[in-house]
Scaffold this active site. Structure first.
Site, PDB file in Angstrom:
ATOM      1  N   ASN A   1      10.044   6.423  -8.787  1.00  0.00           N
ATOM      2  CA  ASN A   1       8.701   5.928  -9.073  1.00  0.00           C
ATOM      3  C   ASN A   1       7.713   6.808  -8.329  1.00  0.00           C
ATOM      4  O   ASN A   1       7.733   6.905  -7.101  1.00  0.00           O
ATOM      5  CB  ASN A   1       8.579   4.458  -8.640  1.00  0.00           C
ATOM      6  CG  ASN A   1       7.219   3.874  -8.979  1.00  0.00           C
ATOM      7  OD1 ASN A   1       6.233   4.156  -8.317  1.00  0.00           O
ATOM      8  ND2 ASN A   1       7.169   3.072 -10.023  1.00  0.00           N
TER       9      ASN A   1
ATOM     10  N   LYS B   1       3.939   3.762 -15.850  1.00  0.00           N
ATOM     11  CA  LYS B   1       3.868   2.347 -15.483  1.00  0.00           C
ATOM     12  C   LYS B   1       2.414   1.900 -15.457  1.00  0.00           C
ATOM     13  O   LYS B   1       1.612   2.410 -14.665  1.00  0.00           O
ATOM     14  CB  LYS B   1       4.538   2.090 -14.132  1.00  0.00           C
ATOM     15  CG  LYS B   1       4.563   0.600 -13.761  1.00  0.00           C
ATOM     16  CD  LYS B   1       5.478   0.312 -12.584  1.00  0.00           C
ATOM     17  CE  LYS B   1       5.467  -1.163 -12.219  1.00  0.00           C
ATOM     18  NZ  LYS B   1       6.363  -1.451 -11.070  1.00  0.00           N
TER      19      LYS B   1
ATOM     20  N   CYS C   1      -1.032   1.184  -9.183  1.00  0.00           N
ATOM     21  CA  CYS C   1      -0.937   0.476  -7.907  1.00  0.00           C
ATOM     22  C   CYS C   1      -2.303  -0.078  -7.523  1.00  0.00           C
ATOM     23  O   CYS C   1      -3.263   0.680  -7.374  1.00  0.00           O
ATOM     24  CB  CYS C   1      -0.432   1.389  -6.784  1.00  0.00           C
ATOM     25  SG  CYS C   1      -0.343   0.490  -5.213  1.00  0.00           S
TER      26      CYS C   1
ATOM     27  N   GLY D   1       0.798  -1.224   0.000  1.00  0.00           N
ATOM     28  CA  GLY D   1       0.000   0.000   0.000  1.00  0.00           C
ATOM     29  C   GLY D   1       0.827   1.268   0.000  1.00  0.00           C
ATOM     30  O   GLY D   1       0.489   2.254   0.666  1.00  0.00           O
ATOM     31  N   LEU D   2       1.931   1.223  -0.763  1.00  0.00           N
ATOM     32  CA  LEU D   2       2.735   2.432  -0.979  1.00  0.00           C
ATOM     33  C   LEU D   2       3.266   3.055   0.316  1.00  0.00           C
ATOM     34  O   LEU D   2       3.243   4.281   0.476  1.00  0.00           O
ATOM     35  CB  LEU D   2       1.940   3.489  -1.756  1.00  0.00           C
ATOM     36  CG  LEU D   2       1.735   3.204  -3.249  1.00  0.00           C
ATOM     37  CD1 LEU D   2       0.838   4.264  -3.878  1.00  0.00           C
ATOM     38  CD2 LEU D   2       3.073   3.155  -3.977  1.00  0.00           C
TER      39      LEU D   2
END
Lengths: 245, 305
Positions: free
Chosen positions: B103, B169, B134, B75-76
């Site tokens: 990123n 991405k 994500c 979760g980043l």
């Protein structure tokens, strides 16, 4: 952290669903108490993180419990089998912070890393008392090994079949050992109760499902009083004040 | 001894000494592994995904093992863009000479642009990889990468604030990856990284509940390689901008395969988690494999299939 091949010297059941694994390698092994290794198992994608119970000049003693398919496969491995390990991992306990006498509190397999810790404490000229909690008598492990070091061991079992009936906190209250620092490893509710009951400084070994085991995937992060921490690399051992229960 | 093989590849004016790049989220900020392996064997490093504010991420368990792969739901978790540009990236630059890829994530087009502007001002960062894919955060991440218009809006906004090469991405959790890649190219993207993880789930049948605290997470590992390779091939042939291939790469053979499908550089993700030395091992294995396959320069094989 390095990647090394070890071979199995023995892999024997010592208590219910509990195995003692002795591994040897070429060259010296240097692991401190509270640190762990991450074992690659053929056919399984992720490694299995296992705490170190004893560090031999060229080997390791590990205890593990069969809890799933990976540890089931591990329990069927025969002597001579090669295993690839990442080691050593994690921060470890701090025996040097104990002044004179330590209390070691283990729940179930949480007793495993306390054995190496006891050896380190004794080598530093300190004394240790161990209180180990298990559900039933057939789960008891490491008690005799600790006694063989000269460490008094008090057992607590939930069913009262051995030692004090109840929790480790009940056994501690019954024995009232003298100590200036405690170290605990086991189920979270047990360690929470221990930290609430004991006034002295203490260290807690946390467990969490891990990805890399080496601090770069952030899969095992926990919130602590000091902010986010990785159980694998910043821990698994934390001061009791850091843990948010 | 194979000594005359050309491993280097060029991409947007940058030279990668080899095409092997640890994927974002599977290698921290590089610094975590500096004492365990020689970072300078790596062509590039894609740093942990970064948002404007620090994030703790999702509750644990965040990891679930699968057959031939794993699910993550980190979760980043990250320390925020200021720590990236002021601390992490400069610290890595001091010890690493390859291509440093930031990123970048966000919860809004404005946040993506803000973060990219901050990264643009950081001399340690060579290339921006904008994560619109994500699967582990709500209201952000993948929401931007599953719709061509949103992906194009993020691309245009970040291109307006940076002169550094921008890779978008992409998520594989879409019905038509080509339309999204084309939308990004049309909006000015300098390249495409694909793929991020596949939305997946596991259930603990004894506890009767999901293994992952957040229920679902991103599935990656060798099981996804053929799907990722297919998407790399489709996008590389449909777009005129370079592609970094990612998904299930485990060995030097997979790197060659991704490059033949059209990837200029190849990212290694989940494999790092089971083998932190995977990337340097792959780099070391490439020259002998090239010899076996009759390849003198990796640049020659990009997109030959």
């Amino acid at each position: 952290m390095q990647k090394r091949i070890f071979h199995i010297e023995c892999n024997d059941p010592v208590a219910r669903d509990t195995f003692r694994l002795v591994l040897r390698t070429d060259g010296p092994v240097l692991v401190r108490s509270g640190q762990f290794v991450d074992i690659a198992l053929p056919g399984f994608f992720l490694r299995r993180p296992i705490s170190v119970s004893d560090c031999l000049p060229d080997g390791l003693v590990l205890y593990y419990k069969v809890v799933g398919e990976g540890t089931r496969a591990m329990s069927e491995m025969v002597p001579g089998t090669e295993l690839e390990l990442l080691e050593p991992l994690g921060s470890g306990f701090h025996p040097e912070k104990c002044r004179e006498s330590a209390l070691l509190i283990g729940g179930g397999l949480g007793a495993a890393p306390l054995y190496l810790l006891a050896k380190e404490l004794l080598a530093q000229g300190k004394t240790a008392t161990a209180v180990l909690g298990f559900n039933k008598a057939d789960e008891i492990c490491l008690a005799e090994e600790l006694r063989a070091l000269g460490v008094p061991v008090q057992i607590a079992t939930m069913d009262g079949s051995v030692g004090t009936k109840g929790f480790v906190t009940d056994a501690i209250a019954a024995v009232r050992p003298a100590f200036d620092r405690f170290y605990t490893c086991g189920p979270l509710p047990m360690m929470k109760a221990v930290c609430a009951a004991l006034d002295a400084p203490g260290e807690v070994s946390l467990e969490e499902r891990m990805g890399c085991g080496a601090g770069f995937c952030y899969g095992c992060s926990v919130q602590t009083a000091g902010g986010p921490r990785r159980v694998c690399a910043d821990g698994p051992v934390f001061d009791k004040e850091e843990v948010i229960w | 001894m194979v000594t005359d093989k050309q491993l280097s590849v060029g991409l947007c004016g940058l030279t990668f000494k080899n095409p092997v790049v640890p994927a974002s989220g599977t290698f921290g900020f590089g610094l975590e592994l500096a004492n365990s392996l020689d970072l300078n064997t790596l062509g590039g490093i894609s740093l942990k995904g970064t948002t404007r504010e620090a994030r703790f991420g999702n509750p644990t368990p965040r990891i679930a093992e699968c057959t031939a792969g794993m699910i993550n739901s980190v979760g980043l978790q990250n320390p925020g863009i200021e720590v990236l540009v002021n601390d992490k990236a400069p610290a890595l630059r001091r010890i690493y000479g390859g291509v440093i890829i930031a990123n970048i994530s966000g919860y809004s087009v404005e946040e993506y642009a803000f973060n990219c502007a901050r990264a643009d001002a950081c001399p340690a960062i060579d290339l921006l990889e904008v994560n619109v894919s994500c699967p582990n955060v709500h209201g952000g991440g993948m929401a931007f990468g599953t719709d061509p218009k949103s992906a194009a809006a993020v691309t245009a906004a970040v291109k307006a604030v940076t002169r550094k090469p921008v890779f978008i991405k992409l998520s594989p959790n879409v019905t038509d990856i080509v339309s999204i890649a084309r939308a990004c190219e049309d909006a000015g993207a300098d390249g495409i990284t694909l793929v991020n993880t596949f939305l997946g789930m596991r259930i603990d049948i004894r506890k009767r509940k999901p293994v992952i605290a957040n229920k679902m997470g991103g599935f990656s590992g060798p099981a996804v390689f053929p799907v990722a390779l297919r998407m790399v091939w489709q996008v590389a042939h449909a777009c005129g901008i370079p592609v970094m291939g990612c998904g299930g790469v485990q060995r030097a053979e997979d790197v060659i395969e991704m490059m033949m499908a059209g990837a200029t550089a190849v990212q290694v993700g989940a494999e790092n988690l089971r083998n932190p030395m995977a990337c340097p091992e792959i780099v070391r294995a490439l020259p002998a494999l090239m010899d076996t396959l009759g390849i003198n320069s990796l640049q020659e094989i990009i997109g030959i299939v």
